[in-house]
Design an enzyme around this catalytic site. Structure first.
Site, short mmCIF file in Angstrom:
data_model
loop_
_atom_site.label_atom_id
_atom_site.label_comp_id
_atom_site.label_asym_id
_atom_site.label_seq_id
_atom_site.Cartn_x
_atom_site.Cartn_y
_atom_site.Cartn_z
N TYR A 1 48.66 30.88 30.07
CA TYR A 1 49.04 31.82 29.01
C TYR A 1 50.55 32.01 28.99
O TYR A 1 51.24 31.63 28.06
CB TYR A 1 48.34 33.16 29.22
CG TYR A 1 48.62 34.19 28.13
CD1 TYR A 1 48.11 34.05 26.86
CD2 TYR A 1 49.41 35.32 28.41
CE1 TYR A 1 48.37 34.99 25.87
CE2 TYR A 1 49.67 36.27 27.42
CZ TYR A 1 49.16 36.10 26.16
OH TYR A 1 49.42 37.02 25.18
N TYR B 1 46.02 38.07 39.15
CA TYR B 1 47.36 37.51 38.99
C TYR B 1 47.38 36.11 39.62
O TYR B 1 47.26 35.98 40.83
CB TYR B 1 48.36 38.43 39.68
CG TYR B 1 49.83 38.14 39.50
CD1 TYR B 1 50.35 36.86 39.65
CD2 TYR B 1 50.72 39.16 39.20
CE1 TYR B 1 51.70 36.61 39.49
CE2 TYR B 1 52.07 38.92 39.05
CZ TYR B 1 52.56 37.64 39.20
OH TYR B 1 53.90 37.40 39.06
#
Lengths: 377, 141
Positions: free
Chosen positions: A323, A275
Protein backbone atom coordinates in the site's frame (compact mmCIF):
# COMPACT_ATOMS: atom_id res chain seq x y z
CA UNK A 1 -8.95 8.00 42.29
CA UNK A 2 -6.08 9.88 43.91
CA UNK A 3 -2.53 9.24 42.73
CA UNK A 4 0.53 9.81 44.93
CA UNK A 5 4.31 10.08 44.57
CA UNK A 6 5.87 7.35 46.71
CA UNK A 7 9.54 7.60 45.78
CA UNK A 8 11.85 10.50 44.97
CA UNK A 9 15.62 10.90 44.73
CA UNK A 10 18.39 12.52 42.69
CA UNK A 11 21.61 11.06 41.35
CA UNK A 12 24.21 10.12 43.95
CA UNK A 13 26.36 13.02 42.79
CA UNK A 14 25.44 16.33 41.24
CA UNK A 15 27.59 18.86 39.44
CA UNK A 16 30.43 17.58 37.31
CA UNK A 17 30.16 13.82 36.71
CA UNK A 18 32.53 12.88 33.87
CA UNK A 19 32.57 9.26 35.04
CA UNK A 20 28.98 8.55 34.09
CA UNK A 21 27.26 8.40 30.72
CA UNK A 22 23.88 10.03 30.30
CA UNK A 23 21.99 6.75 30.46
CA UNK A 24 23.97 5.89 33.61
CA UNK A 25 22.68 9.09 35.22
CA UNK A 26 19.12 7.99 34.48
CA UNK A 27 19.88 4.61 36.02
CA UNK A 28 21.61 6.05 39.10
CA UNK A 29 18.67 8.35 39.78
CA UNK A 30 16.28 5.47 39.16
CA UNK A 31 18.05 3.06 41.53
CA UNK A 32 18.18 5.72 44.26
CA UNK A 33 14.48 6.39 43.78
CA UNK A 34 13.62 2.69 43.79
CA UNK A 35 15.58 2.33 47.04
CA UNK A 36 13.72 5.34 48.46
CA UNK A 37 10.45 3.57 47.71
CA UNK A 38 11.68 0.13 48.75
CA UNK A 39 11.12 -1.24 45.24
CA UNK A 40 13.08 -3.08 42.57
CA UNK A 41 12.91 -2.39 38.84
CA UNK A 42 10.72 -5.48 38.36
CA UNK A 43 8.04 -3.77 40.47
CA UNK A 44 7.76 -0.98 37.87
CA UNK A 45 5.22 -1.36 35.05
CA UNK A 46 5.25 2.14 33.59
CA UNK A 47 8.19 4.21 32.31
CA UNK A 48 8.29 7.86 31.29
CA UNK A 49 11.29 9.92 30.30
CA UNK A 50 12.51 12.63 27.95
CA UNK A 51 15.97 13.35 26.57
CA UNK A 52 16.63 9.62 26.37
CA UNK A 53 14.28 7.19 24.73
CA UNK A 54 12.10 5.31 27.22
CA UNK A 55 13.23 2.21 25.30
CA UNK A 56 16.81 2.83 26.42
CA UNK A 57 15.82 3.46 30.03
CA UNK A 58 13.53 0.42 30.28
CA UNK A 59 16.07 -1.95 28.71
CA UNK A 60 18.99 -0.59 30.73
CA UNK A 61 17.12 -1.10 34.00
CA UNK A 62 15.51 -4.40 32.99
CA UNK A 63 11.91 -3.19 32.99
CA UNK A 64 9.18 -4.71 30.80
CA UNK A 65 6.59 -1.92 30.97
CA UNK A 66 2.96 -2.06 29.92
CA UNK A 67 2.74 1.77 29.77
CA UNK A 68 5.31 4.09 28.20
CA UNK A 69 5.53 7.86 27.82
CA UNK A 70 8.31 9.45 25.83
CA UNK A 71 6.65 12.81 25.52
CA UNK A 72 9.49 15.21 24.84
CA UNK A 73 8.57 18.87 24.88
CA UNK A 74 11.60 20.36 26.61
CA UNK A 75 12.34 20.98 30.27
CA UNK A 76 8.76 20.64 31.47
CA UNK A 77 8.39 17.17 29.92
CA UNK A 78 8.53 15.60 33.38
CA UNK A 79 5.52 17.58 34.55
CA UNK A 80 3.66 16.13 31.60
CA UNK A 81 4.91 12.68 32.50
CA UNK A 82 3.55 13.04 36.03
CA UNK A 83 0.21 14.15 34.63
CA UNK A 84 0.10 11.34 32.08
CA UNK A 85 1.17 8.87 34.74
CA UNK A 86 -1.65 9.93 37.04
CA UNK A 87 -4.14 9.47 34.22
CA UNK A 88 -2.60 6.12 33.32
CA UNK A 89 -2.81 4.87 36.88
CA UNK A 90 -6.43 6.02 37.12
CA UNK A 91 -7.18 4.23 33.88
CA UNK A 92 -5.50 1.05 35.03
CA UNK A 93 -2.82 1.24 32.36
CA UNK A 94 -0.09 1.01 34.96
CA UNK A 95 0.18 0.50 38.70
CA UNK A 96 3.67 1.80 39.45
CA UNK A 97 5.29 4.39 37.17
CA UNK A 98 8.95 5.45 37.16
CA UNK A 99 9.75 8.88 35.71
CA UNK A 100 13.47 9.44 35.11
CA UNK A 101 15.75 12.26 34.12
CA UNK A 102 19.52 12.22 33.53
CA UNK A 103 21.59 14.59 31.48
CA UNK A 104 25.33 14.78 30.97
CA UNK A 105 24.88 18.44 30.19
CA UNK A 106 28.35 19.56 31.23
CA UNK A 107 30.51 16.51 30.50
CA UNK A 108 28.64 15.29 27.42
CA UNK A 109 29.34 11.62 28.14
CA UNK A 110 27.38 9.08 26.14
CA UNK A 111 24.94 11.55 24.65
CA UNK A 112 23.14 10.66 21.45
CA UNK A 113 24.86 8.75 18.69
CA UNK A 114 22.75 6.46 16.55
CA UNK A 115 23.87 3.74 14.15
CA UNK A 116 27.43 4.40 13.08
CA UNK A 117 30.03 5.28 15.67
CA UNK A 118 29.26 7.10 18.88
CA UNK A 119 28.71 6.66 22.58
CA UNK A 120 25.22 5.16 22.84
CA UNK A 121 25.09 1.44 23.54
CA UNK A 122 23.54 0.93 20.10
CA UNK A 123 26.43 2.75 18.45
CA UNK A 124 29.00 0.86 20.49
CA UNK A 125 27.59 -2.64 20.30
CA UNK A 126 25.74 -2.79 16.97
CA UNK A 127 27.17 0.10 14.96
CA UNK A 128 30.51 -1.50 14.04
CA UNK A 129 29.12 -4.55 12.25
CA UNK A 130 27.86 -3.17 8.96
CA UNK A 131 24.22 -2.66 9.86
CA UNK A 132 22.21 -1.09 7.05
CA UNK A 133 19.34 -0.23 9.36
CA UNK A 134 15.99 -2.02 9.15
CA UNK A 135 16.78 -4.27 6.15
CA UNK A 136 19.57 -5.97 8.09
CA UNK A 137 18.39 -5.57 11.69
CA UNK A 138 14.62 -6.07 11.63
CA UNK A 139 15.18 -9.25 9.65
CA UNK A 140 18.00 -10.83 11.65
CA UNK A 141 15.90 -13.27 13.68
CA UNK A 142 14.10 -14.87 10.74
CA UNK A 143 16.65 -17.62 10.01
CA UNK A 144 16.38 -18.66 13.66
CA UNK A 145 12.58 -18.77 13.31
CA UNK A 146 12.92 -20.88 10.16
CA UNK A 147 15.18 -23.38 11.92
CA UNK A 148 13.05 -23.48 15.06
CA UNK A 149 9.65 -23.86 13.39
CA UNK A 150 10.40 -25.11 9.88
CA UNK A 151 9.06 -22.06 8.01
CA UNK A 152 10.05 -22.21 4.36
CA UNK A 153 11.20 -19.39 2.07
CA UNK A 154 8.00 -19.98 0.11
CA UNK A 155 5.84 -19.42 3.20
CA UNK A 156 7.59 -16.13 3.95
CA UNK A 157 7.06 -15.05 0.34
CA UNK A 158 3.38 -15.94 0.65
CA UNK A 159 2.88 -13.04 3.09
CA UNK A 160 3.75 -10.61 0.29
CA UNK A 161 1.60 -12.48 -2.23
CA UNK A 162 -1.51 -12.34 -0.01
CA UNK A 163 -1.06 -8.67 0.79
CA UNK A 164 -0.76 -7.88 -2.90
CA UNK A 165 -4.20 -9.46 -3.33
CA UNK A 166 -5.57 -6.92 -0.85
CA UNK A 167 -3.64 -4.09 -2.51
CA UNK A 168 -5.28 -5.01 -5.81
CA UNK A 169 -8.62 -4.04 -4.26
CA UNK A 170 -7.30 -0.64 -3.07
CA UNK A 171 -7.13 2.04 -5.79
CA UNK A 172 -4.68 4.11 -3.71
CA UNK A 173 -2.19 1.25 -3.19
CA UNK A 174 1.27 1.84 -4.66
CA UNK A 175 1.52 -1.67 -6.16
CA UNK A 176 -1.63 -3.48 -7.30
CA UNK A 177 -0.61 -6.07 -9.90
CA UNK A 178 -0.85 -9.67 -8.65
CA UNK A 179 2.42 -11.45 -7.79
CA UNK A 180 3.35 -15.09 -7.23
CA UNK A 181 5.66 -16.80 -4.76
CA UNK A 182 8.15 -17.21 -7.61
CA UNK A 183 7.99 -13.47 -8.34
CA UNK A 184 8.90 -12.79 -4.72
CA UNK A 185 11.72 -15.34 -4.57
CA UNK A 186 13.12 -14.11 -7.90
CA UNK A 187 13.15 -10.47 -6.84
CA UNK A 188 16.48 -8.94 -5.91
CA UNK A 189 18.17 -10.20 -2.74
CA UNK A 190 18.35 -7.38 -0.17
CA UNK A 191 19.51 -9.14 2.99
CA UNK A 192 19.31 -12.93 2.87
CA UNK A 193 16.76 -14.39 3.46
CA UNK A 194 14.84 -11.22 2.44
CA UNK A 195 14.09 -10.37 -1.19
CA UNK A 196 12.96 -6.97 -2.41
CA UNK A 197 9.26 -7.90 -2.44
CA UNK A 198 9.47 -8.99 1.20
CA UNK A 199 10.59 -5.49 2.23
CA UNK A 200 8.35 -2.46 2.66
CA UNK A 201 7.99 0.34 0.16
CA UNK A 202 9.58 3.75 0.67
CA UNK A 203 6.98 6.37 -0.20
CA UNK A 204 5.69 9.80 0.82
CA UNK A 205 2.40 10.50 2.54
CA UNK A 206 0.70 11.40 5.77
CA UNK A 207 -2.40 10.95 7.89
CA UNK A 208 -4.10 12.33 10.98
CA UNK A 209 -6.77 11.44 13.50
CA UNK A 210 -9.11 13.44 15.74
CA UNK A 211 -10.49 12.00 18.97
CA UNK A 212 -13.18 13.25 21.31
CA UNK A 213 -15.52 11.89 23.95
CA UNK A 214 -18.09 9.28 22.99
CA UNK A 215 -20.80 11.62 24.25
CA UNK A 216 -19.88 14.25 21.62
CA UNK A 217 -19.18 11.72 18.89
CA UNK A 218 -22.75 11.64 17.60
CA UNK A 219 -22.52 15.34 16.71
CA UNK A 220 -19.96 14.71 13.97
CA UNK A 221 -20.77 13.92 10.35
CA UNK A 222 -19.13 10.48 10.11
CA UNK A 223 -19.84 7.27 11.93
CA UNK A 224 -17.87 7.23 15.19
CA UNK A 225 -15.21 4.55 15.66
CA UNK A 226 -14.75 3.69 19.30
CA UNK A 227 -11.50 2.91 21.06
CA UNK A 228 -12.26 -0.32 22.89
CA UNK A 229 -8.81 -0.94 24.32
CA UNK A 230 -5.14 -0.17 23.94
CA UNK A 231 -1.70 -1.33 24.96
CA UNK A 232 1.93 -0.31 24.72
CA UNK A 233 5.39 -1.51 25.63
CA UNK A 234 9.10 -1.33 24.82
CA UNK A 235 11.81 -3.98 24.90
CA UNK A 236 15.29 -3.01 23.74
CA UNK A 237 17.01 -0.47 21.48
CA UNK A 238 19.21 -3.31 20.15
CA UNK A 239 17.65 -6.16 18.19
CA UNK A 240 20.57 -8.38 19.24
CA UNK A 241 19.38 -8.02 22.84
CA UNK A 242 15.83 -9.30 22.28
CA UNK A 243 15.05 -11.98 24.83
CA UNK A 244 13.91 -14.23 21.97
CA UNK A 245 14.72 -13.41 18.34
CA UNK A 246 11.58 -15.26 17.19
CA UNK A 247 9.11 -13.28 19.30
CA UNK A 248 8.53 -9.66 20.33
CA UNK A 249 8.10 -9.03 24.04
CA UNK A 250 6.68 -5.58 23.19
CA UNK A 251 4.05 -7.20 20.92
CA UNK A 252 3.10 -9.65 23.65
CA UNK A 253 2.68 -7.01 26.34
CA UNK A 254 1.04 -4.32 24.17
CA UNK A 255 -1.25 -6.77 22.42
CA UNK A 256 -2.20 -8.57 25.60
CA UNK A 257 -2.94 -5.29 27.34
CA UNK A 258 -5.04 -4.08 24.40
CA UNK A 259 -7.15 -7.22 24.32
CA UNK A 260 -7.50 -7.31 28.10
CA UNK A 261 -8.58 -3.66 28.30
CA UNK A 262 -10.99 -4.15 25.38
CA UNK A 263 -12.39 -7.23 27.11
CA UNK A 264 -12.27 -9.21 23.89
CA UNK A 265 -11.16 -12.69 22.92
CA UNK A 266 -9.41 -13.69 19.71
CA UNK A 267 -12.70 -14.80 18.17
CA UNK A 268 -14.12 -11.29 18.60
CA UNK A 269 -11.59 -9.77 16.18
CA UNK A 270 -13.07 -9.37 12.69
CA UNK A 271 -10.22 -7.42 11.11
CA UNK A 272 -6.55 -7.05 11.92
CA UNK A 273 -3.67 -4.81 10.94
CA UNK A 274 -0.05 -5.69 11.76
CA UNK A 275 2.56 -3.08 10.89
CA UNK A 276 4.48 -4.93 8.17
CA UNK A 277 7.81 -3.27 7.56
CA UNK A 278 8.97 -6.75 6.46
CA UNK A 279 7.13 -9.93 5.56
CA UNK A 280 7.73 -11.67 8.89
CA UNK A 281 5.98 -9.00 10.97
CA UNK A 282 2.45 -10.40 10.46
CA UNK A 283 3.77 -13.83 11.51
CA UNK A 284 5.28 -12.45 14.70
CA UNK A 285 2.10 -10.43 15.36
CA UNK A 286 -0.30 -13.36 14.87
CA UNK A 287 1.73 -15.56 17.18
CA UNK A 288 2.70 -13.01 19.83
CA UNK A 289 -0.94 -11.97 20.25
CA UNK A 290 -2.09 -15.57 20.43
CA UNK A 291 -4.09 -15.73 17.18
CA UNK A 292 -1.85 -18.66 16.18
CA UNK A 293 0.24 -21.04 18.27
CA UNK A 294 4.00 -20.62 18.03
CA UNK A 295 5.23 -21.72 14.63
CA UNK A 296 1.77 -21.97 13.10
CA UNK A 297 1.27 -18.50 11.57
CA UNK A 298 3.13 -19.29 8.31
CA UNK A 299 0.74 -22.18 7.66
CA UNK A 300 -2.24 -20.06 8.75
CA UNK A 301 -1.35 -17.46 6.11
CA UNK A 302 -0.45 -20.06 3.49
CA UNK A 303 -3.86 -21.69 3.99
CA UNK A 304 -5.59 -18.43 3.04
CA UNK A 305 -6.95 -17.38 6.42
CA UNK A 306 -5.74 -13.77 6.06
CA UNK A 307 -6.59 -13.25 2.39
CA UNK A 308 -9.83 -11.79 0.99
CA UNK A 309 -12.66 -14.04 2.14
CA UNK A 310 -10.51 -15.64 4.83
CA UNK A 311 -11.35 -16.10 8.50
CA UNK A 312 -9.09 -13.25 9.71
CA UNK A 313 -8.64 -10.52 7.07
CA UNK A 314 -5.23 -8.96 7.72
CA UNK A 315 -3.54 -5.84 6.32
CA UNK A 316 -6.48 -5.16 4.04
CA UNK A 317 -4.99 -2.01 2.51
CA UNK A 318 -2.07 -4.08 1.16
CA UNK A 319 0.17 -3.10 4.05
CA UNK A 320 3.61 -1.60 4.09
CA UNK A 321 4.61 -4.17 1.51
CA UNK A 322 2.17 -2.94 -1.16
CA UNK A 323 0.00 0.00 0.00
CA UNK A 324 2.54 2.56 1.19
CA UNK A 325 5.31 2.98 3.77
CA UNK A 326 6.57 6.47 4.48
CA UNK A 327 8.87 5.40 7.29
CA UNK A 328 6.41 5.66 10.19
CA UNK A 329 3.65 3.51 8.77
CA UNK A 330 1.58 3.14 11.95
CA UNK A 331 -0.70 6.01 10.98
CA UNK A 332 -1.74 4.20 7.78
CA UNK A 333 -2.55 1.01 9.66
CA UNK A 334 -4.77 3.05 11.99
CA UNK A 335 -6.44 4.75 9.01
CA UNK A 336 -7.34 1.39 7.49
CA UNK A 337 -8.79 0.15 10.79
CA UNK A 338 -10.92 3.32 10.95
CA UNK A 339 -12.13 2.81 7.35
CA UNK A 340 -13.04 -0.79 8.10
CA UNK A 341 -14.98 0.23 11.22
CA UNK A 342 -16.75 3.03 9.35
CA UNK A 343 -17.62 0.53 6.63
CA UNK A 344 -15.90 2.63 3.96
CA UNK A 345 -12.77 0.59 3.14
CA UNK A 346 -12.18 -0.18 -0.54
CA UNK A 347 -11.66 -3.81 0.46
CA UNK A 348 -14.40 -3.72 3.09
CA UNK A 349 -14.70 -6.79 5.32
CA UNK A 350 -18.46 -7.51 5.45
CA UNK A 351 -19.90 -7.10 8.92
CA UNK A 352 -16.60 -6.26 10.60
CA UNK A 353 -17.34 -4.79 14.05
CA UNK A 354 -13.99 -5.10 15.84
CA UNK A 355 -10.57 -4.22 14.43
CA UNK A 356 -7.21 -4.81 16.11
CA UNK A 357 -4.31 -2.62 14.95
CA UNK A 358 -0.80 -3.62 16.06
CA UNK A 359 2.11 -1.22 15.52
CA UNK A 360 5.84 -1.65 15.88
CA UNK A 361 8.47 0.96 16.69
CA UNK A 362 12.15 0.75 15.84
CA UNK A 363 13.18 -2.83 15.17
CA UNK A 364 10.96 -4.62 17.71
CA UNK A 365 12.04 -1.85 20.11
CA UNK A 366 8.50 -0.73 20.86
CA UNK A 367 4.88 -1.56 20.20
CA UNK A 368 1.48 0.07 20.45
CA UNK A 369 -1.84 -1.70 19.93
CA UNK A 370 -5.33 -0.23 19.49
CA UNK A 371 -8.62 -2.15 19.43
CA UNK A 372 -11.43 -0.28 17.65
CA UNK A 373 -15.12 -1.03 17.39
CA UNK A 374 -18.02 0.32 15.38
CA UNK A 375 -20.40 0.30 18.36
CA UNK A 376 -20.21 1.75 21.86
CA UNK A 377 -18.85 -0.91 24.20
CA UNK B 1 38.81 -9.66 8.32
CA UNK B 2 41.17 -7.20 6.67
CA UNK B 3 40.65 -8.73 3.22
CA UNK B 4 36.89 -8.38 3.49
CA UNK B 5 37.05 -4.77 4.59
CA UNK B 6 36.47 -2.01 2.07
CA UNK B 7 38.30 1.28 1.88
CA UNK B 8 36.74 2.98 4.86
CA UNK B 9 37.12 1.64 8.41
CA UNK B 10 34.01 0.29 10.09
CA UNK B 11 32.14 2.78 12.34
CA UNK B 12 33.97 2.59 15.66
CA UNK B 13 32.47 2.78 19.13
CA UNK B 14 33.18 5.65 21.50
CA UNK B 15 33.51 4.00 24.92
CA UNK B 16 31.62 5.43 27.88
CA UNK B 17 32.45 5.00 31.58
CA UNK B 18 30.29 1.92 32.05
CA UNK B 19 31.59 0.23 28.87
CA UNK B 20 35.29 1.07 29.33
CA UNK B 21 36.10 -2.35 30.84
CA UNK B 22 34.64 -4.06 27.78
CA UNK B 23 36.72 -2.07 25.28
CA UNK B 24 39.86 -2.28 27.47
CA UNK B 25 39.23 -6.02 27.42
CA UNK B 26 38.95 -6.35 23.66
CA UNK B 27 42.20 -4.37 23.31
CA UNK B 28 43.82 -6.87 25.70
CA UNK B 29 42.41 -9.81 23.75
CA UNK B 30 39.67 -10.62 26.25
CA UNK B 31 35.88 -10.69 25.97
CA UNK B 32 34.66 -9.29 29.28
CA UNK B 33 31.12 -9.75 30.61
CA UNK B 34 29.44 -8.77 33.85
CA UNK B 35 27.91 -10.99 36.52
CA UNK B 36 25.60 -10.03 39.36
CA UNK B 37 26.97 -11.06 42.76
CA UNK B 38 23.46 -11.17 44.21
CA UNK B 39 21.48 -13.19 41.67
CA UNK B 40 24.20 -14.60 39.38
CA UNK B 41 22.76 -13.11 36.17
CA UNK B 42 25.35 -12.69 33.38
CA UNK B 43 24.70 -9.85 30.96
CA UNK B 44 25.79 -7.64 28.10
CA UNK B 45 25.94 -4.77 27.08
CA UNK B 46 27.76 -3.33 30.08
CA UNK B 47 25.82 -1.53 32.80
CA UNK B 48 26.66 -0.72 36.44
CA UNK B 49 23.52 -2.55 37.56
CA UNK B 50 21.97 -5.95 37.14
CA UNK B 51 19.04 -5.79 34.69
CA UNK B 52 17.53 -8.89 36.34
CA UNK B 53 17.38 -7.71 39.98
CA UNK B 54 18.46 -4.01 40.09
CA UNK B 55 21.54 -4.75 42.24
CA UNK B 56 24.60 -2.52 41.93
CA UNK B 57 26.77 -5.36 43.27
CA UNK B 58 28.14 -6.54 39.92
CA UNK B 59 31.59 -7.67 38.76
CA UNK B 60 33.44 -7.90 35.47
CA UNK B 61 34.87 -11.23 34.42
CA UNK B 62 36.61 -12.63 31.34
CA UNK B 63 34.34 -14.85 29.28
CA UNK B 64 35.39 -18.01 27.45
CA UNK B 65 35.03 -16.28 24.09
CA UNK B 66 33.04 -19.27 22.87
CA UNK B 67 29.55 -19.23 21.48
CA UNK B 68 27.29 -20.35 18.68
CA UNK B 69 25.64 -18.81 15.63
CA UNK B 70 22.12 -17.88 16.72
CA UNK B 71 20.89 -16.09 13.58
CA UNK B 72 22.08 -13.80 10.80
CA UNK B 73 21.36 -11.96 7.58
CA UNK B 74 23.64 -11.61 4.57
CA UNK B 75 23.54 -8.00 3.47
CA UNK B 76 23.61 -7.54 -0.31
CA UNK B 77 23.47 -3.75 -0.42
CA UNK B 78 26.69 -1.71 -0.66
CA UNK B 79 28.32 -0.58 2.59
CA UNK B 80 31.36 1.73 2.61
CA UNK B 81 33.27 -0.49 5.04
CA UNK B 82 32.53 -3.91 3.55
CA UNK B 83 33.08 -5.66 0.22
CA UNK B 84 30.46 -7.86 -1.35
CA UNK B 85 27.69 -9.68 0.51
CA UNK B 86 28.58 -10.04 4.19
CA UNK B 87 26.88 -11.59 7.17
CA UNK B 88 25.72 -9.69 10.24
CA UNK B 89 25.16 -12.23 12.98
CA UNK B 90 23.73 -12.63 16.45
CA UNK B 91 26.10 -14.79 18.49
CA UNK B 92 24.92 -16.53 21.66
CA UNK B 93 27.83 -16.74 24.08
CA UNK B 94 28.34 -19.89 26.16
CA UNK B 95 27.77 -17.74 29.27
CA UNK B 96 24.29 -16.76 28.02
CA UNK B 97 24.32 -13.20 26.64
CA UNK B 98 23.86 -12.50 22.94
CA UNK B 99 25.78 -9.97 20.86
CA UNK B 100 25.88 -8.68 17.33
CA UNK B 101 29.04 -9.42 15.32
CA UNK B 102 30.49 -10.50 12.00
CA UNK B 103 31.68 -14.01 11.17
CA UNK B 104 35.21 -14.19 9.71
CA UNK B 105 37.37 -16.96 8.22
CA UNK B 106 34.20 -18.33 6.66
CA UNK B 107 32.42 -17.97 3.32
CA UNK B 108 29.59 -15.47 3.60
CA UNK B 109 26.99 -17.88 2.21
CA UNK B 110 23.98 -19.76 3.61
CA UNK B 111 25.80 -23.06 2.98
CA UNK B 112 28.83 -22.05 5.03
CA UNK B 113 26.96 -20.19 7.76
CA UNK B 114 25.04 -22.92 9.57
CA UNK B 115 22.89 -22.01 12.55
CA UNK B 116 24.22 -23.27 15.89
CA UNK B 117 27.74 -23.75 14.47
CA UNK B 118 30.34 -23.30 17.24
CA UNK B 119 32.23 -20.01 17.16
CA UNK B 120 35.13 -18.39 18.98
CA UNK B 121 35.98 -14.75 19.42
CA UNK B 122 38.82 -13.01 17.59
CA UNK B 123 39.74 -9.35 17.77
CA UNK B 124 40.24 -6.90 14.91
CA UNK B 125 42.70 -4.16 15.77
CA UNK B 126 41.52 -0.69 14.78
CA UNK B 127 44.14 1.39 16.59
CA UNK B 128 42.64 2.50 19.88
CA UNK B 129 39.71 0.13 19.58
CA UNK B 130 39.63 -3.63 19.01
CA UNK B 131 36.37 -5.03 17.67
CA UNK B 132 35.26 -8.52 18.74
CA UNK B 133 34.47 -10.75 15.76
CA UNK B 134 33.79 -14.47 15.63
CA UNK B 135 35.17 -17.38 13.57
CA UNK B 136 34.18 -21.04 13.30
CA UNK B 137 35.76 -23.39 15.83
CA UNK B 138 35.96 -27.16 16.20
CA UNK B 139 33.01 -28.25 18.33
CA UNK B 140 35.21 -30.44 20.58
CA UNK B 141 37.37 -27.57 21.82
Amino acid sequence: MTVAIVGAAETTELGKIPGMSQIQLHADAALNTLADAGLKAKDIDGVATAGESPVNVAHYLGIAPRWVDGSSVGGCSFMLHVRHAAAAIEAGYADTVLVTHGESGRSGVGRGGGGGGGGSLLAQFEGPYGSMGPTTMFTIGVLRYMKQYGMTHEQLAMVAVVQREWAGMNPRASYRDPITVDDVLNSRMIAYPFHLLECCLVTDGGGALILTSAERAADFPNKPVYILGSGESVETPMVSQMKDLTSSQAFRIAGGEAMRSARINHGDVDHMMVYDAFAHLPIWGLEDLGFCARGEAPGFIEDGNTRPGGALPLNTNGGGLSYMHSGMYGMYALQESVRQMRGTAPAQVPGAAVSLCLGVGGMFAASGCIVMGNELP
Amino acid sequence: MADSLGKRPRPLPRPTPETRHFWDGTKAGELRLQRCNDCGHVYLPPRPLCPACSSRNVDVFTASGKGKLLSYVINHRPHPSFDGPYAIAVVELDEGPTMLSNIVDCDQTPDALVLDMPLEVTFEDNGDIAIPLFRPRESQS
